[in-house]
Enzyme design. Structure first.
Site, PDB file in Angstrom:
ATOM      1  CB  CYS A  10      52.348  20.688  14.401  1.00  0.00           C
ATOM      2  SG  CYS A  10      54.024  21.314  14.573  1.00  0.00           S
ATOM      3  CG  ASP A  56      55.477  21.924   5.494  1.00  0.00           C
ATOM      4  OD1 ASP A  56      54.413  21.849   6.135  1.00  0.00           O
ATOM      5  OD2 ASP A  56      56.291  20.991   5.425  1.00  0.00           O
ATOM      6  CE  LYS A 113      59.873  18.170  10.939  1.00  0.00           C
ATOM      7  NZ  LYS A 113      58.769  17.575  10.141  1.00  0.00           N
ATOM      8  CG  ASN A 114      59.158  17.413   5.730  1.00  0.00           C
ATOM      9  OD1 ASN A 114      58.983  17.099   6.909  1.00  0.00           O
ATOM     10  ND2 ASN A 114      58.643  18.501   5.199  1.00  0.00           N
ATOM     11  NE  ARG A 159      57.750  18.515  15.541  1.00  0.00           N
ATOM     12  CZ  ARG A 159      56.968  18.829  14.508  1.00  0.00           C
ATOM     13  NH1 ARG A 159      56.365  19.997  14.475  1.00  0.00           N
ATOM     14  NH2 ARG A 159      56.795  17.975  13.523  1.00  0.00           N
ATOM     15  NE  ARG A 164      49.578  16.676  10.205  1.00  0.00           N
ATOM     16  CZ  ARG A 164      50.846  17.066  10.195  1.00  0.00           C
ATOM     17  NH1 ARG A 164      51.514  17.147   9.074  1.00  0.00           N
ATOM     18  NH2 ARG A 164      51.456  17.372  11.316  1.00  0.00           N
TER      19      ARG A 164
END
Length: 417
Positions: free
Chosen positions: A116, A306, A22-23, A398, A121
């Site tokens: 989220c 994570d 995903k990242n 997600r 951030r």
């Protein structure tokens, strides 16, 4: 509203083909709009965040097609530099489009990102870096209006913190900018290397990715290519945690063991057995996992934030007391209440959590608080006695491609309702 229903206590065993990262997929999708011609991205996970990224590309005028796990992007029809507020709110990673749109169009208008709620951030590092490259930024009622009156140019940028998102935004803005950009204290994550590898395949001139100093020499044009997205190291850690909490034995296929060292080291300290092989690793759980004296989340190559919640779900049943310190985000212990509801013994003080292992946990009705917290609830539910119901699983979707299908393939009893 969908939910997962889990009957715990089943030992997991079998093989897992780990999904694309995903990242990595999200910044590479953003990068595809910088290219002439077509980009074909293989091993792209089917996630709600990926769908949101594709909607952003389509809204900007790109042609974006998703078939199976392959995304085709044709960016030559791009005509807009405005990312609608509703699309920005769908995912936190949407800010990554800022550098790419500026690189392609020389201007960009967008709102602040959603996703989220993990505490502040701030995107200050992103904006300060882009300003060094000639970007003028105005804020009006939560909307950022960015322009490049004299065009993007290279710069020497030192990041006060090795932010992955800021490093990616600089990289995306710099590949078509005039001159050389040097980034010191850059993020070193494997996903940064994956993004740089894709861009090099399109004609970019990038060196130093994977180190703390990143050098980009701007070029006049990029051309789309075919590229395979790297495996998801956090998904791999999740399946290891699921095996560990159930006393299981699994083989992870299509992963790079070198990318997982900070996490496999933790599982080995729990007395799990791990044997790497070519493009994969074998994982055998300890009969009784051992507690770990201290784990501290850190930028890569340290233990990733994570994976914090996911590993905590295993430590809840480990023998002894573990200390988990979260140094990246302020609000990343939101999953603790759900684990306590399931019988865990956890005390939180500020950014530290003390986890005293218990002999057994029990199922409960819980709600996913965020992406990785939701994954932790699934892991805990697999190792708990009785039935666990996890609601608000849109958070989980997600970042995980059909997790119930993966887990059922390993023998878990889990249903999506």
């Amino acid at each position: 509203m969908q939910k997962f229903v889990i009957q715990g206590g089943r030992r997991l065993e079998g093989e897992v083909l780990v999904q694309g990262a995903k990242n990595s997929a999200l910044p590479i999708l953003a990068a595809s709009l910088l290219c002439d011609g077509e980009s074909v991205l293989d091993n792209c996970p089917r996630l709600s965040d990926v769908y949101a990224a594709c909607r952003i590309l389509s809204g900007l005028g790109c042609r974006c097609t998703l078939r199976g796990h392959t995304v085709q992007v044709q960016a030559q029809g791009m005509h807009s530099s405005v990312i609608p507020m509703q699309l920005m709110r769908e995912m936190r990673s949407s800010i990554i489009f800022l550098g790419a749109v500026l690189g392609r169009m020389g201007r960009c208008e967008l709102g602040f990102p959603g996703g989220c709620e993990l505490g502040p951030r701030p995107i200050d590092l992103h904006l300060q870096a882009l300003q060094r490259m000639g970007v003028r930024i105005l804020e009006d009622n939560g909307v950022l209006q960015c322009s490049t009156p004299a065009g993007l140019h290279g710069a020497h940028i030192h990041l006060q913190f090795p932010s992955v998102g800021a490093t990616e935004n600089i990289l995306l803005a710099a590949v078509l900018a005039k001159g050389e950009t040097i980034v010191t204290n850059a993020a070193r994550e494997p996903e940064i290397i994956d993004l740089a590898s894709y861009l090099r395949g399109c004609g970019a001139r990038i060196t130093g990715d994977g180190s703390s100093t990143l050098c980009i020499q701007g070029v006049k044009q990029l051309t789309g290519c075919t590229y395979r997205i790297m495996p998801d190291r956090i998904a791999a850690a999740t399946w290891m945690a699921a095996a560990a909490v159930t006393g299981g034995e699994i083989a992870l296929q299509q992963v790079n063991p070198a990318d997982l060292v900070s996490m496999t080291d933790v599982f080995e300290q729990m007395r799990c057995r791990i044997c790497p092989f070519r493009e994969g690793l074998y994982f055998h759980s300890a009969k009784c996992p051992k507690a770990i004296r201290s784990i501290r989340t850190m930028p890569y190559p340290g233990f990733p934030t994570d994976a914090q919640a996911i590993v905590m779900a295993v430590l809840c049943k480990a023998k002894g007391t573990s200390l988990m310190e979260e140094t990246i985000f302020e609000n990343r212990f939101r999953h603790v209440d759900a684990l306590v509801k399931m019988g865990a013994d956890i005390q939180v003080a500020g950014r530290a959590a003390v986890i005293k292992g218990v002999r057994s946990m029990h199922g409960a009705a819980v709600q996913a608080t965020d992406l990785r917290g939701g994954a932790a609830m699934i892991v805990a539910g697999l190792g708990a006695a009785g039935e666990t119901t996890v609601e608000q699983i849109a958070h989980i979707d997600r970042g995980y491609d059909s997790p119930e299908t993966v887990l059922r393939g390993l023998g878990a009893e889990i249903r999506r309702i």
